[in-house]
Design a protein around this motif. Sequence first.
Motif, PDB file in Angstrom:
ATOM      1  N   ASP A 130      46.986  18.840 -19.279  1.00 28.82           N
ATOM      2  CA  ASP A 130      47.065  18.364 -20.664  1.00 28.82           C
ATOM      3  C   ASP A 130      45.674  18.376 -21.283  1.00 28.82           C
ATOM      4  O   ASP A 130      44.690  18.715 -20.621  1.00 28.82           O
ATOM      5  CB  ASP A 130      47.747  16.982 -20.753  1.00 28.82           C
ATOM      6  N   GLU A 131      45.596  17.989 -22.523  1.00 33.30           N
ATOM      7  CA  GLU A 131      44.375  18.132 -23.308  1.00 33.30           C
ATOM      8  C   GLU A 131      43.141  17.483 -22.665  1.00 33.30           C
ATOM      9  O   GLU A 131      42.059  18.055 -22.671  1.00 33.30           O
ATOM     10  CB  GLU A 131      44.652  17.489 -24.674  1.00 33.30           C
ATOM     11  N   LYS A 132      43.343  16.298 -22.089  1.00 35.28           N
ATOM     12  CA  LYS A 132      42.205  15.555 -21.532  1.00 35.28           C
ATOM     13  C   LYS A 132      41.998  15.795 -20.041  1.00 35.28           C
ATOM     14  O   LYS A 132      41.089  15.255 -19.435  1.00 35.28           O
ATOM     15  CB  LYS A 132      42.411  14.051 -21.758  1.00 35.28           C
ATOM     16  N   HIS A 133      42.903  16.532 -19.438  1.00 33.64           N
ATOM     17  CA  HIS A 133      42.829  16.740 -17.987  1.00 33.64           C
ATOM     18  C   HIS A 133      42.989  18.217 -17.665  1.00 33.64           C
ATOM     19  O   HIS A 133      44.053  18.674 -17.257  1.00 33.64           O
ATOM     20  CB  HIS A 133      43.904  15.903 -17.287  1.00 33.64           C
ATOM     21  N   ILE A 134      41.907  18.942 -17.834  1.00 33.69           N
ATOM     22  CA  ILE A 134      41.866  20.388 -17.582  1.00 33.69           C
ATOM     23  C   ILE A 134      43.079  21.118 -18.175  1.00 33.69           C
ATOM     24  O   ILE A 134      44.046  21.410 -17.471  1.00 33.69           O
ATOM     25  CB  ILE A 134      41.704  20.723 -16.076  1.00 33.69           C
ATOM     26  N   PRO A 135      43.004  21.406 -19.470  1.00 32.45           N
ATOM     27  CA  PRO A 135      44.103  22.157 -20.101  1.00 32.45           C
ATOM     28  C   PRO A 135      44.346  23.462 -19.347  1.00 32.45           C
ATOM     29  O   PRO A 135      43.394  24.087 -18.869  1.00 32.45           O
ATOM     30  CB  PRO A 135      43.568  22.456 -21.504  1.00 32.45           C
ATOM     31  N   ILE A 136      45.597  23.821 -19.236  1.00 30.72           N
ATOM     32  CA  ILE A 136      45.952  25.001 -18.439  1.00 30.72           C
ATOM     33  C   ILE A 136      46.589  26.062 -19.319  1.00 30.72           C
ATOM     34  O   ILE A 136      47.477  25.774 -20.114  1.00 30.72           O
ATOM     35  CB  ILE A 136      46.915  24.589 -17.291  1.00 30.72           C
ATOM     36  N   ASP A 137      46.115  27.281 -19.190  1.00 29.37           N
ATOM     37  CA  ASP A 137      46.705  28.423 -19.876  1.00 29.37           C
ATOM     38  C   ASP A 137      47.543  29.178 -18.842  1.00 29.37           C
ATOM     39  O   ASP A 137      47.020  29.785 -17.913  1.00 29.37           O
ATOM     40  CB  ASP A 137      45.573  29.303 -20.428  1.00 29.37           C
ATOM     41  N   ARG A 138      48.864  29.096 -19.012  1.00 31.13           N
ATOM     42  CA  ARG A 138      49.765  29.700 -18.026  1.00 31.13           C
ATOM     43  C   ARG A 138      49.465  31.167 -17.761  1.00 31.13           C
ATOM     44  O   ARG A 138      49.513  31.636 -16.637  1.00 31.13           O
ATOM     45  CB  ARG A 138      51.209  29.638 -18.513  1.00 31.13           C
ATOM     46  N   LYS A 139      49.174  31.883 -18.854  1.00 32.72           N
ATOM     47  CA  LYS A 139      48.939  33.327 -18.709  1.00 32.72           C
ATOM     48  C   LYS A 139      47.719  33.585 -17.846  1.00 32.72           C
ATOM     49  O   LYS A 139      47.735  34.430 -16.958  1.00 32.72           O
ATOM     50  CB  LYS A 139      48.746  33.967 -20.081  1.00 32.72           C
ATOM     51  N   ALA A 140      46.629  32.825 -18.129  1.00 30.77           N
ATOM     52  CA  ALA A 140      45.400  32.991 -17.353  1.00 30.77           C
ATOM     53  C   ALA A 140      45.665  32.674 -15.878  1.00 30.77           C
ATOM     54  O   ALA A 140      45.222  33.398 -14.985  1.00 30.77           O
ATOM     55  CB  ALA A 140      44.297  32.096 -17.916  1.00 30.77           C
ATOM     56  N   LEU A 141      46.422  31.594 -15.647  1.00 31.78           N
ATOM     57  CA  LEU A 141      46.745  31.240 -14.262  1.00 31.78           C
ATOM     58  C   LEU A 141      47.541  32.352 -13.592  1.00 31.78           C
ATOM     59  O   LEU A 141      47.308  32.706 -12.439  1.00 31.78           O
ATOM     60  CB  LEU A 141      47.585  29.968 -14.223  1.00 31.78           C
ATOM     61  N   GLY A 142      48.477  32.913 -14.372  1.00 36.42           N
ATOM     62  CA  GLY A 142      49.331  33.976 -13.851  1.00 36.42           C
ATOM     63  C   GLY A 142      48.529  35.190 -13.396  1.00 36.42           C
ATOM     64  O   GLY A 142      48.888  35.869 -12.442  1.00 36.42           O
ATOM     65  N   LYS A 143      47.410  35.426 -14.083  1.00 43.13           N
ATOM     66  CA  LYS A 143      46.595  36.611 -13.761  1.00 43.13           C
ATOM     67  C   LYS A 143      45.504  36.319 -12.738  1.00 43.13           C
ATOM     68  O   LYS A 143      44.679  37.184 -12.441  1.00 43.13           O
ATOM     69  CB  LYS A 143      45.936  37.135 -15.038  1.00 43.13           C
ATOM     70  N   SER A 144      45.449  35.072 -12.253  1.00 44.56           N
ATOM     71  CA  SER A 144      44.317  34.669 -11.412  1.00 44.56           C
ATOM     72  C   SER A 144      44.329  35.278 -10.014  1.00 44.56           C
ATOM     73  O   SER A 144      43.332  35.217  -9.298  1.00 44.56           O
ATOM     74  CB  SER A 144      44.285  33.146 -11.304  1.00 44.56           C
ATOM     75  N   GLY A 145      45.452  35.829  -9.625  1.00 46.76           N
ATOM     76  CA  GLY A 145      45.505  36.524  -8.341  1.00 46.76           C
ATOM     77  C   GLY A 145      45.855  35.666  -7.135  1.00 46.76           C
ATOM     78  O   GLY A 145      45.925  36.169  -6.010  1.00 46.76           O
ATOM     79  N   PHE A 146      46.088  34.371  -7.352  1.00 45.95           N
ATOM     80  CA  PHE A 146      46.471  33.528  -6.214  1.00 45.95           C
ATOM     81  C   PHE A 146      47.920  33.806  -5.817  1.00 45.95           C
ATOM     82  O   PHE A 146      48.770  34.098  -6.660  1.00 45.95           O
ATOM     83  CB  PHE A 146      46.312  32.042  -6.570  1.00 45.95           C
ATOM     84  N   ASP A 147      48.172  33.682  -4.522  1.00 49.09           N
ATOM     85  CA  ASP A 147      49.546  33.863  -4.049  1.00 49.09           C
ATOM     86  C   ASP A 147      50.401  32.663  -4.422  1.00 49.09           C
ATOM     87  O   ASP A 147      51.589  32.789  -4.696  1.00 49.09           O
ATOM     88  CB  ASP A 147      49.557  34.035  -2.520  1.00 49.09           C
ATOM     89  N   TYR A 148      49.756  31.492  -4.403  1.00 49.31           N
ATOM     90  CA  TYR A 148      50.498  30.277  -4.756  1.00 49.31           C
ATOM     91  C   TYR A 148      49.538  29.304  -5.437  1.00 49.31           C
ATOM     92  O   TYR A 148      48.377  29.192  -5.035  1.00 49.31           O
ATOM     93  CB  TYR A 148      51.115  29.634  -3.502  1.00 49.31           C
ATOM     94  N   ILE A 149      50.018  28.637  -6.484  1.00 47.97           N
ATOM     95  CA  ILE A 149      49.208  27.626  -7.167  1.00 47.97           C
ATOM     96  C   ILE A 149      49.955  26.300  -7.117  1.00 47.97           C
ATOM     97  O   ILE A 149      51.046  26.150  -7.693  1.00 47.97           O
ATOM     98  CB  ILE A 149      48.894  28.030  -8.629  1.00 47.97           C
ATOM     99  N   ALA A 150      49.373  25.347  -6.372  1.00 46.74           N
ATOM    100  CA  ALA A 150      49.997  24.040  -6.154  1.00 46.74           C
ATOM    101  C   ALA A 150      49.453  23.074  -7.188  1.00 46.74           C
ATOM    102  O   ALA A 150      48.301  22.660  -7.118  1.00 46.74           O
ATOM    103  CB  ALA A 150      49.677  23.547  -4.736  1.00 46.74           C
ATOM    104  N   LEU A 151      50.299  22.735  -8.163  1.00 47.28           N
ATOM    105  CA  LEU A 151      49.835  21.907  -9.269  1.00 47.28           C
ATOM    106  C   LEU A 151      50.206  20.441  -9.102  1.00 47.28           C
ATOM    107  O   LEU A 151      51.238  20.106  -8.524  1.00 47.28           O
ATOM    108  CB  LEU A 151      50.433  22.414 -10.586  1.00 47.28           C
ATOM    109  N   GLY A 152      49.336  19.591  -9.665  1.00 50.11           N
ATOM    110  CA  GLY A 152      49.601  18.161  -9.737  1.00 50.11           C
ATOM    111  C   GLY A 152      49.232  17.648 -11.106  1.00 50.11           C
ATOM    112  O   GLY A 152      48.641  18.371 -11.919  1.00 50.11           O
ATOM    113  N   HIS A 153      49.578  16.401 -11.366  1.00 45.08           N
ATOM    114  CA  HIS A 153      49.255  15.649 -12.583  1.00 45.08           C
ATOM    115  C   HIS A 153      50.469  15.410 -13.472  1.00 45.08           C
ATOM    116  O   HIS A 153      50.666  14.312 -13.958  1.00 45.08           O
ATOM    117  CB  HIS A 153      48.140  16.306 -13.418  1.00 45.08           C
ATOM    118  N   ILE A 154      51.271  16.435 -13.728  1.00 43.30           N
ATOM    119  CA  ILE A 154      52.491  16.229 -14.507  1.00 43.30           C
ATOM    120  C   ILE A 154      53.545  15.687 -13.536  1.00 43.30           C
ATOM    121  O   ILE A 154      53.827  16.329 -12.519  1.00 43.30           O
ATOM    122  CB  ILE A 154      52.984  17.556 -15.142  1.00 43.30           C
ATOM    123  N   HIS A 155      54.079  14.519 -13.840  1.00 44.66           N
ATOM    124  CA  HIS A 155      54.926  13.846 -12.850  1.00 44.66           C
ATOM    125  C   HIS A 155      56.345  14.392 -12.747  1.00 44.66           C
ATOM    126  O   HIS A 155      57.048  14.137 -11.778  1.00 44.66           O
ATOM    127  CB  HIS A 155      54.961  12.340 -13.116  1.00 44.66           C
TER     128      HIS A 155
END
Length: 353
Positions: A159-184
Motif C-alpha cells: 500500500d501507499e505507506k508500505h512499499i507500494p507494489i507495481d504488479r507488472k514490475a513484479l511480474g517481470k522481476s524474474g523470480f520463480d515465486y514471490i511470497a508476499l505479506g502485509h495484506i491480511h
Amino acid sequence: MRFIHIADVHLGAEPDAGSAYSEERPGELWGTLERVLEICEQERTDLLLIAGDLFHRQPLLRELKEVNYLFSELTHTQVVLIAGNHDHIRKDSHYRTFQWAENVHPLFESRMSCVEFPEFQTCVYGLSYHSREIREPLYDRCSAGGVRRYEILLAHGGDEKHIPIDRKALGKSGFDYIALGHIHKPQVLEKDRIIYAGALESIDQNDTGAHGFVSGEITDRGVRTRWVPFAQREYIHLQVQVDEEDTAGSVRKKICKLKSEYNNKNIFKITLTGVRGEDVVLDAGRMDDVGNILEIVDETRRKYDLERLKRENSGNLIGRFIGEFGEYDEGSLEEQALCEGLEALLNHKGSQI
Ligand SMILES: [Mn+2]
C-alpha cells in the motif's frame, strides 16, 4: 523443493480485547504457528518462508527465544524471515542482536540481500523494514540475480505507506515465486507465482473469511501452489431477518440457529434487519451470551399501528406528525422518516410521564 509460505502471524496481538473469547486469542496465534511447524515436520518441508510481521510489535527477548526454540526443533526445514512494518527493526530491537538457531535465516538488512540453499538449488531474497513506513517502491526495481536455479523473493507491503507494489514490475522481476505479506486477506496476484498468503489467523473483526497459508512446490516444470485454510477461527458477518411476530427470545433463537451452521469457534458480528413489533425491545446487549458474538447491530424498523396512534394522539404533535404523511411505499424514505420521527416523539413523550 517444497515450501510453506506464511505471513502476518502477529504474535503478541490481542484481537478484540475485552470480549469473552479474547483471552484465548494471543495463545491461539502461537498455537496456529506451532501447528504450521508440525506440518513442516510431517511433510519434511524444505523451506518455511515468513513474509513479515511475525510479531505484532517489537518482539520481547523471551518471545524470540520461544519462537527460535520452535524453529530449532524442525529437523528438515530451513526458515527464512523478514521484518515487516509492525515488527520493524528499531534501533533497540532484539532482532538486531538475537542469535538464531542454525536453520533460521533472517534477512534483516534494509537493502536487498539473499540467502542461498545449495542443497535444494534455491536462493531467497528479501529486505526488512527499519521504520514503520517505507514509501519508496523498493520492489519495483529488484530482479532475480540468477544465483541459483530457483529464486524466491520474500516481500512485505503493497500500500501507499508500505512499499507500494507495481504488479507488472513484479511480474517481470524474474523470480520463480514471490511470497508476499502485509495484506491480511489472502490473494493471488499471479497464479502460482505472486501470492499474498494473508494473515495466518485473522486479527481484525473486519477481516472476514478463511485464513491460512500457501503450500508450494518448485520443480523443473515450474511452481505449483495451493492455499491451505488453517486458522482456528473466522470472523463472520451475518444478517438476521426480524419480523413483526418476533420477540427478543425468538430473535435470540434465530441467531443461535444461524450460528449453528458454522464452526462454533468462529466469531460473529450480527446485523438485525427487517421490522420489529411496536412494543418489542431487542436488547442486543443481552443476546451476546449465545457465545462468540462480537457485536449485534440493530437495524430493524419498528412497526407502528398508525391508525391507533393517530386516534390516541389527535390534537397533539404526534397526531399532527402522522397526519403530515400521506401514502408511501413500504421501505421508502418517507416510511423511514415517519418511523424514526415517531420513535423520537414517543420516547420523548414517555420520558415526560
Ligand atoms: Mn504489515
